[in-house]
Design a protein around this motif. Structure first.
Motif, PDB file in Angstrom:
ATOM      1  N   ARG A 182     -31.191  14.434 -10.120  1.00  0.00           N
ATOM      2  CA  ARG A 182     -30.805  15.543  -9.171  1.00  0.00           C
ATOM      3  C   ARG A 182     -32.021  15.780  -8.256  1.00  0.00           C
ATOM      4  NH1 ARG A 182     -33.352  16.683 -13.917  1.00  0.00           N
ATOM      5  NH2 ARG A 182     -34.560  18.493 -14.011  1.00  0.00           N
ATOM      6  N   ARG A 237     -28.006  18.474  -5.423  1.00  0.00           N
ATOM      7  CA  ARG A 237     -27.381  17.354  -5.255  1.00  0.00           C
ATOM      8  C   ARG A 237     -27.479  16.509  -6.779  1.00  0.00           C
ATOM      9  NH1 ARG A 237     -28.577  14.657   0.579  1.00  0.00           N
ATOM     10  NH2 ARG A 237     -27.962  16.464   1.739  1.00  0.00           N
ATOM     11  N   ASP A 260     -25.288  12.849  -8.907  1.00  0.00           N
ATOM     12  CA  ASP A 260     -24.286  12.115  -9.306  1.00  0.00           C
ATOM     13  C   ASP A 260     -23.122  12.244  -8.093  1.00  0.00           C
ATOM     14  OD1 ASP A 260     -25.260  11.213 -11.608  1.00  0.00           O
ATOM     15  OD2 ASP A 260     -24.113  12.741 -12.573  1.00  0.00           O
ATOM     16  N   ASN A 275     -22.391  14.699  -6.316  1.00  0.00           N
ATOM     17  CA  ASN A 275     -21.992  16.036  -6.091  1.00  0.00           C
ATOM     18  C   ASN A 275     -23.091  16.686  -5.363  1.00  0.00           C
ATOM     19  OD1 ASN A 275     -19.369  15.907  -7.663  1.00  0.00           O
ATOM     20  ND2 ASN A 275     -20.968  15.441  -9.429  1.00  0.00           N
ATOM     21  N   ALA A 329     -23.713  21.269  -4.313  1.00  0.00           N
ATOM     22  CA  ALA A 329     -23.554  22.621  -4.585  1.00  0.00           C
ATOM     23  C   ALA A 329     -24.495  23.128  -3.786  1.00  0.00           C
ATOM     24  CB  ALA A 329     -23.613  22.993  -6.042  1.00  0.00           C
TER      25      ALA A 329
END
Length: 88
Positions: A5, A30, A32, A34, A36
């Motif tokens: 990440r 961050r 994979d 993705n 948020a």
């Protein structure tokens, strides 16, 4: 298992607000593919933000009276919390 990440902090300008030139501190995580993003709950004058270290510069108080020490402690706490979430 540890999930790969990237955790970063940045400033986001607030429009139509009474922050008097201060920007919100945001955290972006961050993993994979993705993303948020979270509001950290503090505002900072962009001139007092060290973007290379993602920290508030020393000897600074924001408009609400929080010191750079308080702000940086919260950033570190949120970063540690996010790190713990990704450790399975």
């Amino acid at each position: 298992m540890i999930i790969k990440r990237n955790i970063s902090f940045y400033l986001q300008k607030v429009y139509n607000s009474t922050n008097n030139g201060e920007s919100q501190i945001r955290m972006r995580v961050r993993w994979d593919g993705n993303i948020a993003q979270f509001n950290c709950g503090y505002t900072v004058d962009p001139k007092k933000w060290d973007s290379s270290n993602s920290r508030c510069r020393r000897n600074y108080f924001n408009r609400k009276g929080f010191s750079s020490v308080d702000i940086n402690k919260e950033i570190l706490r949120l970063e540690d919390l996010a790190q713990d979430v990704f450790k399975l």
